[in-house]
Design a protein around this motif. Sequence first.
Motif, PDB file in Angstrom:
ATOM      1  N   SER A 109      29.564  28.026  17.111  1.00 22.17           N
ATOM      2  CA  SER A 109      30.306  28.106  18.439  1.00 22.17           C
ATOM      3  C   SER A 109      32.129  27.990  16.751  1.00 22.17           C
ATOM      4  O   SER A 109      31.754  27.423  15.072  1.00 22.17           O
ATOM      5  N   MET A 110      33.229  29.267  17.505  1.00 21.21           N
ATOM      6  CA  MET A 110      34.345  29.245  16.371  1.00 21.21           C
ATOM      7  C   MET A 110      34.632  27.708  16.845  1.00 21.21           C
ATOM      8  O   MET A 110      35.421  27.952  15.131  1.00 21.21           O
ATOM      9  N   TRP A 111      34.901  27.442  17.430  1.00 19.75           N
ATOM     10  CA  TRP A 111      35.275  25.732  16.981  1.00 19.75           C
ATOM     11  C   TRP A 111      35.023  24.858  16.156  1.00 19.75           C
ATOM     12  O   TRP A 111      35.190  23.756  17.333  1.00 19.75           O
ATOM     13  N   ASN A 112      33.841  24.617  15.871  1.00 19.29           N
ATOM     14  CA  ASN A 112      32.919  23.908  16.008  1.00 19.29           C
ATOM     15  C   ASN A 112      33.570  23.287  14.252  1.00 19.29           C
ATOM     16  O   ASN A 112      33.375  24.126  13.308  1.00 19.29           O
ATOM     17  N   PRO A 113      33.573  22.084  14.418  1.00 24.05           N
ATOM     18  CA  PRO A 113      33.795  21.696  13.225  1.00 24.05           C
ATOM     19  C   PRO A 113      33.552  20.721  13.048  1.00 24.05           C
ATOM     20  O   PRO A 113      32.026  20.835  12.926  1.00 24.05           O
ATOM     21  N   PRO A 114      33.305  20.351  10.980  1.00 20.48           N
ATOM     22  CA  PRO A 114      34.980  20.562  10.210  1.00 20.48           C
ATOM     23  C   PRO A 114      34.933  21.834   9.976  1.00 20.48           C
ATOM     24  O   PRO A 114      36.572  22.261   9.572  1.00 20.48           O
ATOM     25  N   GLY A 115      34.664  22.763  10.041  1.00 21.05           N
ATOM     26  CA  GLY A 115      34.197  24.287   9.380  1.00 21.05           C
ATOM     27  C   GLY A 115      33.664  24.543   8.007  1.00 21.05           C
ATOM     28  O   GLY A 115      32.284  24.150   8.264  1.00 21.05           O
ATOM     29  N   SER A 116      33.886  25.788   7.272  1.00 28.33           N
ATOM     30  CA  SER A 116      32.544  26.540   6.435  1.00 28.33           C
ATOM     31  C   SER A 116      32.750  25.605   5.282  1.00 28.33           C
ATOM     32  O   SER A 116      34.226  25.152   5.473  1.00 28.33           O
TER      33      SER A 116
END
Length: 231
Positions: free
Chosen positions: A191-198
Amino acid sequence: MGDTRRRGVVALGVTALVAPLTLAFTAAPAQAASCTTQTGPYQKQVEKFLGRPVDGKQSAADCRAIQAFQNKHGITPAIGYAGSVTWGVMDLMNKQKAVGNNPNKDGKCPVNKGRIACVNLSLQLSWIQDGNKLVYGPVPVRTGRKGYATRTGLKKIYWRDINHVSTVYNVPMPYSQFFDGGQAFHSVNLSMWNPPGSHGCVNMTTKDAKAYWSLLRTGDDVFVYGRKPGT
């Protein structure tokens, strides 16, 4: 550097960023067993976002709806608690949706470079424009987490590798277009909203990464600005 002669302008309009979620409230037994009965600090906001009755009190149905949202976007622990991380994701979705078809309203992405890919870290949005004409997007993206920030400034795409595999993390990075050191646009199955990020790259859906691959070329400009929430 956008060379409009080598490719036509693609009028694709605004990609739908988010829509009200339609959630099934029949959870699997394992999910039901892990649901919290606690009322979270963002209970009313979360209830409103999910289309639940807004009473500020946790119910079993509320918990299942929140938990389904958390599972969809990889928010942990997925126990149906209306906490700051869950509301933060929802609030970002609301802000992204409000942008509509004018992502460069603030005028921060240069309009004198021809074809350019813009990345707004504050809103976790990216788009491609040609001058002041929107070519593709805006689309949600997933950028660097704390300690792995996606670096800001004006860049250029210097290398493209459609089937790239990270030598650092040993993970596939399809449709990679590198613009700053090891940082690149590429697709992920998250998901593009999957925390915490890349780890610094600009993650995209496969659909959007393919579109960027077809629209951009080596030498095209990339402009990254803002600051990712929580970094």
